[in-house]
Design an enzyme around this catalytic site. Structure first.
Site, mmCIF file in Angstrom:
data_model
loop_
_atom_site.group_PDB
_atom_site.id
_atom_site.type_symbol
_atom_site.label_atom_id
_atom_site.label_comp_id
_atom_site.label_asym_id
_atom_site.label_seq_id
_atom_site.Cartn_x
_atom_site.Cartn_y
_atom_site.Cartn_z
ATOM 1 N N ASP A 152 0.856 -1.191 0.000
ATOM 2 C CA ASP A 152 0.000 0.000 0.000
ATOM 3 C C ASP A 152 0.890 1.238 0.000
ATOM 4 O OD1 ASP A 152 -1.850 1.986 0.398
ATOM 5 O OD2 ASP A 152 -2.624 1.205 2.291
ATOM 6 N N HIS A 195 -0.506 4.318 -0.257
ATOM 7 C CA HIS A 195 -1.335 5.413 0.279
ATOM 8 C C HIS A 195 -1.459 6.597 -0.675
ATOM 9 C CE1 HIS A 195 -2.131 5.024 4.884
ATOM 10 N NE2 HIS A 195 -2.590 3.997 4.210
ATOM 11 N N GLU A 233 -1.546 -1.406 -4.028
ATOM 12 C CA GLU A 233 -2.688 -0.601 -3.585
ATOM 13 C C GLU A 233 -2.397 0.903 -3.599
ATOM 14 O OE1 GLU A 233 -5.138 0.082 0.608
ATOM 15 O OE2 GLU A 233 -4.271 -1.886 0.164
ATOM 16 N N GLU A 264 -10.434 2.857 -1.275
ATOM 17 C CA GLU A 264 -10.827 3.110 0.108
ATOM 18 C C GLU A 264 -11.259 4.553 0.326
ATOM 19 O OE1 GLU A 264 -6.979 3.979 2.805
ATOM 20 O OE2 GLU A 264 -6.857 2.100 1.686
ATOM 21 N N ASP A 266 -14.890 0.860 1.503
ATOM 22 C CA ASP A 266 -14.914 0.750 2.957
ATOM 23 C C ASP A 266 -16.371 0.777 3.403
ATOM 24 O OD1 ASP A 266 -14.898 1.448 5.776
ATOM 25 O OD2 ASP A 266 -12.773 1.898 5.538
ATOM 26 N N HIS A 268 -11.758 -2.385 2.263
ATOM 27 C CA HIS A 268 -10.885 -1.717 3.233
ATOM 28 C C HIS A 268 -11.541 -1.860 4.598
ATOM 29 C CE1 HIS A 268 -9.423 2.095 5.252
ATOM 30 N NE2 HIS A 268 -8.286 1.568 4.853
#
Length: 394
Positions: A203, A205, A229, A256, A279, A306
């Protein structure tokens, strides 16, 4: 109680049902973050739980739940779709993380009430079980980067077959080439430690611009990721196209920080990713994510929700994932002892799989005394700065 309420509903006929009487929100510290939990009560003596955990905005989303909840008092809790549409469409300033998280929590609770009223688990109302259990993945070295290998070995010993890490910690001031090299070295050490059969996810971010995200993706190719991700910012959907064209073989994931089916439309129509990550606490709850998953199915895209939040988030995601055909894997943050203490009866995790109990509603009852005994901790917003002092994405 479920049988008696069902009998009540059948006996009174359509149009005469239970009514929502009270909505209560509690914010509770759970070790890594605060949980924002909602309890919706009815005059039939049944209640439902929901969750809207939104880090950094806990009081804000709680206030939004209170405001939205005013429209539900005195209403029939079984009209889930009607209530969702009303809460979303009767506000001119709609959508976004706060509003859709508030809707999500209330939506969870209404599904929980419905399952209890009809005496069935939520997944049965979503079409029944499409599988027997749910494969989970854990976090390794995300919150304490130096513990990555130790966390991975612990999780493998406990039977988990997939794990995710991030390599961005401490990299804000590093030149790009050094950052990518350090990132690749870190993931290489994880692959060496866990062997070829464990699923590894990375991930980033959303830190990358398309060009450096492509370079990072190429550096990670040797390690056989399950998926990469958020390689680009969540609002740069078209940026993912550059990654897809640069390497059509690496599976990409994002979502997410998308909050509705409308947010997902461009992503799916462009066929930019292989996995979406809605999410259940932020994307409008079970009602909305069920629709998002159905749209994704038409593009042969998998769903990996998520889910770094609390027990109701996990329960809502689990019931949905059990019922949809295009489920891939579910995020699972190990939050012992908070999760087990908060739940009156813990769910079974065995050999890296979650087993959803065959209980009415979401199948989770919370210990409110435990929640109240852990008051929220409203920490300062995390910060990160580049070497020249400019703002860097966290």
């Amino acid at each position: 109680m479920a049988i008696s309420v069902l009998t009540f509903l059948a006996g009174m006929g359509r149009g005469t049902t239970v009514r929502i009487t009270e909505i209560r929100t509690v914010i509770s510290w759970a070790g890594l973050r605060n949980w924002v939990l909602v309890k919706v009560m009815t005059d039939a003596g049944i209640h439902g739980w929901g969750e809207a955990t939104l880090e950094g905005f806990e009081p804000t989303v709680a206030a939004c739940i209170e405001r939205f909840g005013e429209a539900l008092i005195g209403e029939d809790p079984l009209r889930r779709e009607h209530h969702w549409q009303r809460l979303y469409r009767h506000h001119f300033w709609r959508g976004g993380p706060v509003g859709n998280s508030a809707i999500a929590a209330l939506d969870h609770a209404l599904w929980d009430i419905a399952g209890k009223a009809y005496g069935v688990p939520v997944y049965q109302m979503l079409g029944g079980a499409a599988r027997n259990s749910l494969r989970l993945y854990t976090h390794v070295g995300i919150y304490q980067p130096e513990r990555m290998i130790e966390d991975a070995q612990r999780d493998m010993a406990d039977g988990f077959t997939a794990m995710k890490t991030g390599a961005w910690t401490g990299s804000a001031g590093m030149p790009e080439a050094e950052r990518i090299a350090a990132f690749a070295e870190r993931i290489g050490s994880l692959r060496q430690a866990v062997g070829p059969d464990i699923g590894i996810m990375v991930d980033d971010h959303g830190r990358g611009q398309p060009s450096n995200a492509v370079r990072l993706m190429h550096a990670l190719e040797p390690f056989g990721l399950l998926f990469f991700e958020e390689p680009t910012q969540p609002d740069d959907v078209e940026g993912l196209q550059r990654l897809r064209l640069a390497d059509p073989q690496m599976d990409l994931a994002t979502g997410e920080r998308l909050y509705s089916k409308w947010d997902y439309r461009r992503l799916l129509e462009g066929r930019f990713v292989d996995v979406i990550q809605p999410d259940l606490c932020h994307a409008g709850g079970i009602s909305e994510v069920k629709k998002i998953a159905a749209i994704a199915e038409t593009y042969y895209v998998k769903v990996a929700p998520h889910n770094p939040q609390g027990p109701i988030s996990t329960a809502a995601a689990a019931h949905l994932c059990l019922a949809i055909p295009n489920f891939l894997i579910l995020e699972y943050v190990r939050q012992e002892p908070y999760r087990d203490a908060a739940m009156q009866e813990a769910w079974t995790v065995r050999e890296g799989h979650l087993h959803v109990p065959d209980r009415p509603g979401l199948g989770v009852e919370l210990n409110e005394d435990v929640l109240l005994a852990n008051p929220p901790r409203l920490d300062a917003t995390p910060t990160a700065f580049a070497a020249d002092g400019s703002v860097f994405d966290i």
